[in-house]
Write a protein that holds these residues in place. Structure first.
Motif, short mmCIF file in Angstrom:
data_model
loop_
_atom_site.label_atom_id
_atom_site.label_comp_id
_atom_site.label_asym_id
_atom_site.label_seq_id
_atom_site.Cartn_x
_atom_site.Cartn_y
_atom_site.Cartn_z
N SER A 74 0.83 -1.20 0.00
CA SER A 74 0.00 0.00 0.00
C SER A 74 0.87 1.25 0.00
CB SER A 74 -0.89 -0.01 1.24
OG SER A 74 -1.51 1.23 1.42
N ILE A 75 0.37 2.28 -0.66
CA ILE A 75 1.12 3.54 -0.74
C ILE A 75 1.28 4.16 0.65
CG2 ILE A 75 -0.92 4.92 -1.26
CD1 ILE A 75 2.60 5.50 -2.65
N LEU A 76 0.31 3.96 1.51
CA LEU A 76 0.41 4.51 2.87
C LEU A 76 1.53 3.83 3.65
CD1 LEU A 76 -0.73 6.38 5.02
CD2 LEU A 76 -2.33 4.58 5.63
N ILE A 77 1.61 2.52 3.55
CA ILE A 77 2.68 1.79 4.25
C ILE A 77 4.04 2.19 3.68
CG2 ILE A 77 3.64 -0.50 4.68
CD1 ILE A 77 0.74 -1.54 4.65
N PHE A 78 4.11 2.30 2.34
CA PHE A 78 5.36 2.71 1.70
C PHE A 78 5.77 4.11 2.17
CE2 PHE A 78 7.61 4.78 -1.82
CZ PHE A 78 8.68 3.91 -1.95
N ALA A 79 4.81 5.03 2.24
CA ALA A 79 5.12 6.40 2.66
C ALA A 79 5.62 6.42 4.10
CB ALA A 79 3.88 7.28 2.52
N VAL A 80 5.00 5.65 4.97
CA VAL A 80 5.42 5.61 6.37
C VAL A 80 6.83 5.05 6.50
CG1 VAL A 80 4.96 4.50 8.59
CG2 VAL A 80 3.09 5.52 7.31
N VAL A 95 9.96 13.21 -2.96
CA VAL A 95 9.98 12.87 -4.38
C VAL A 95 9.78 11.37 -4.57
CG1 VAL A 95 11.47 12.79 -6.42
CG2 VAL A 95 11.33 14.87 -5.08
N VAL A 96 10.41 10.55 -3.74
CA VAL A 96 10.26 9.10 -3.84
C VAL A 96 8.81 8.70 -3.59
CG1 VAL A 96 10.86 6.92 -2.70
CG2 VAL A 96 12.65 8.55 -3.29
N ILE A 97 8.18 9.30 -2.59
CA ILE A 97 6.79 8.98 -2.29
C ILE A 97 5.88 9.44 -3.44
CG2 ILE A 97 4.84 9.51 -0.76
CD1 ILE A 97 6.94 9.65 1.52
#
Length: 53
Positions: free
Chosen positions: A2-8, A44-46
């Motif tokens: 998930s993008i949220l988990i990746f962002a965290v 930028v990565v996120i």
């Protein structure tokens, strides 16, 4: 993933790196500039993972 988990995960890693840079014996402006660059790279990565670029 998930993008949220990746962002965290990216933000936690960036915060740990910024904390390590803060502990280095660098002059004040250089440490702050490096910390800002680390946070910009994390943003930028996120954004790239989210599909904005």
């Amino acid at each position: 993933m998930s993008i949220l988990i990746f962002a965290v995960i990216v933000l936690i890693v960036a915060a740990l790196i910024a904390w390590a840079v803060q502990k280095l014996p660098l002059p004040s402006p250089f440490g702050m500039i490096i910390q800002a660059l680390i946070l910009i790279v994390a943003a930028v990565v996120i954004a790239q993972r989210a599909g904005l670029f």
